[in-house]
Each structure stands twice: as structure tokens, then as C-alpha cells.
Write an enzyme that holds these catalytic residues in place. Structure first.
Site, PDB file in Angstrom:
ATOM      1  N   CYS A  52       0.826  -1.210   0.000  1.00 27.55           N
ATOM      2  CA  CYS A  52       0.000   0.000   0.000  1.00 27.55           C
ATOM      3  C   CYS A  52       0.859   1.257   0.000  1.00 27.55           C
ATOM      4  O   CYS A  52       0.518   2.248  -0.656  1.00 27.55           O
ATOM      5  CB  CYS A  52      -0.952  -0.003   1.193  1.00 27.55           C
ATOM      6  SG  CYS A  52      -2.282  -1.221   1.040  1.00 27.55           S
ATOM      7  N   ALA A  55       2.081   1.650  -3.528  1.00 23.79           N
ATOM      8  CA  ALA A  55       0.974   2.096  -4.381  1.00 23.79           C
ATOM      9  C   ALA A  55       0.658   3.569  -4.145  1.00 23.79           C
ATOM     10  O   ALA A  55       0.511   4.347  -5.096  1.00 23.79           O
ATOM     11  CB  ALA A  55      -0.264   1.235  -4.129  1.00 23.79           C
ATOM     12  N   GLU A  56       0.576   3.977  -2.882  1.00 25.63           N
ATOM     13  CA  GLU A  56       0.243   5.376  -2.596  1.00 25.63           C
ATOM     14  C   GLU A  56       1.361   6.311  -3.033  1.00 25.63           C
ATOM     15  O   GLU A  56       1.103   7.410  -3.536  1.00 25.63           O
ATOM     16  CB  GLU A  56      -0.082   5.578  -1.121  1.00 25.63           C
ATOM     17  CG  GLU A  56      -0.533   6.992  -0.836  1.00 25.63           C
ATOM     18  CD  GLU A  56      -1.509   7.126   0.313  1.00 25.63           C
ATOM     19  OE1 GLU A  56      -1.799   8.282   0.659  1.00 25.63           O
ATOM     20  OE2 GLU A  56      -1.973   6.114   0.852  1.00 25.63           O
ATOM     21  N   THR A  57       2.592   5.885  -2.885  1.00 24.25           N
ATOM     22  CA  THR A  57       3.723   6.705  -3.330  1.00 24.25           C
ATOM     23  C   THR A  57       3.656   6.942  -4.834  1.00 24.25           C
ATOM     24  O   THR A  57       3.814   8.072  -5.309  1.00 24.25           O
ATOM     25  CB  THR A  57       5.050   6.030  -2.956  1.00 24.25           C
ATOM     26  OG1 THR A  57       5.121   5.911  -1.535  1.00 24.25           O
ATOM     27  CG2 THR A  57       6.246   6.818  -3.467  1.00 24.25           C
ATOM     28  N   THR A  60       0.384   9.038  -5.785  1.00 23.39           N
ATOM     29  CA  THR A  60       0.499  10.428  -5.348  1.00 23.39           C
ATOM     30  C   THR A  60       1.530  11.176  -6.179  1.00 23.39           C
ATOM     31  O   THR A  60       1.344  12.356  -6.501  1.00 23.39           O
ATOM     32  CB  THR A  60       0.847  10.501  -3.849  1.00 23.39           C
ATOM     33  OG1 THR A  60      -0.177   9.834  -3.107  1.00 23.39           O
ATOM     34  CG2 THR A  60       0.935  11.938  -3.373  1.00 23.39           C
TER      35      THR A  60
END
Length: 131
Positions: A52, A55-57, A60
Site C-alpha cells: 500500500c 501504491a500510494e507513493t 500520489t
């Protein structure tokens, strides 16, 4: 150029601590990788939370490029499905923009192991704001 744009902003952050490397970044597509070693749960498998974070890195990062100068992106929703485990080497994530508006950007992120097998699929929505 990519290292200059992103390197300083990721210094001394979770991104650096987890060993995440961004290798390609445009508003439409971001690619990066992360080592499995050091990002595992007690059974030696890649931690779902680490997937996660990757994925968020990636999502974003794409949203920041989409938002443009003087604007920021913050994740407001993430979902992830973990399909298989990874125990060594690197995992690679590819974030692809599916929506890019003025206030929201959404990315699908696929994370694969070194054999190209799907480890995790994720979706991230970011809110875009003026700095």
C-alpha cells in the site's frame, strides 16, 4: 531530472526508509520499485502495508505531476487486493491515471514480482489542493 525533482522531497521520509525508487514519472504513468527485504511481515512475506505504501507513493507522485506547480496532492482513499506473496528481490509498481480533474486524481496501481506475476492491485484517489 527526475531525481532532482523527486529526490529532495523524498529524503528522510517513509519512501526513503522503505527503499522505494521512482524510475519513471509523468502525470499519466509512474513506475517504481521497492525491495522485499526489510519490508516483510513476521512470516517473511512482503507486508501488505508495504504494498500500500508503494501504491500510494506512485499514485500520489503522478497526482502531483498532474496537479502542476504550486499545488499538492494528498491521498484520500486507497484500496488494495493482495493476489500472491513475494519473499525476495524487488516488486515493481506501475500507476496509471484513470481520472485527472482539477480537484481529484485517481490511479490504478499494479504491483508485480520479478517474474512479472501480479502481487497486488490497488486504486488510489488523491485530492488536489493549492499549496
Amino acid at each position: 531530472m527526475l531525481e532532482e525533482e523527486l529526490g529532495a522531497s523524498y529524503r528522510n521520509t517513509l519512501v526513503e526508509r522503505m527503499g522505494i525508487e521512482i524510475t519513471e514519472a509523468t502525470p499519466e504513468r509512474v513506475v517504481g520499485r521497492m525491495p522485499v527485504e526489510g519490508n516483510t511481515q513476521p512470516y517473511g512475506l512482503l507486508h501488505g502495508g508495504a504494498s500500500c505504501v508503494l501504491a500510494e507513493t506512485l499514485g500520489t507522485t503522478g497526482a502531483v505531476f498532474h496537479a502542476g506547480p504550486g499545488r499538492i496532492a494528498v491521498g484520500i482513499e486507497i484500496s488494495a487486493t493482495h493476489h500472491r506473496s513475494a519473499t525476495s528481490g524487488y516488486v515493481t509498481g506501475v500507476a496509471t491515471r484513470v481520472h485527472g480533474g482539477r480537484t481529484l486524481a485517481t490511479y490504478n496501481i499494479e504491483i508485480t514480482d520479478e517474474e512479472g506475476r501480479l502481487v497486488c492491485s490497488s486504486r488510489l484517489t488523491c485530492m488536489l489542493r493549492d499549496r
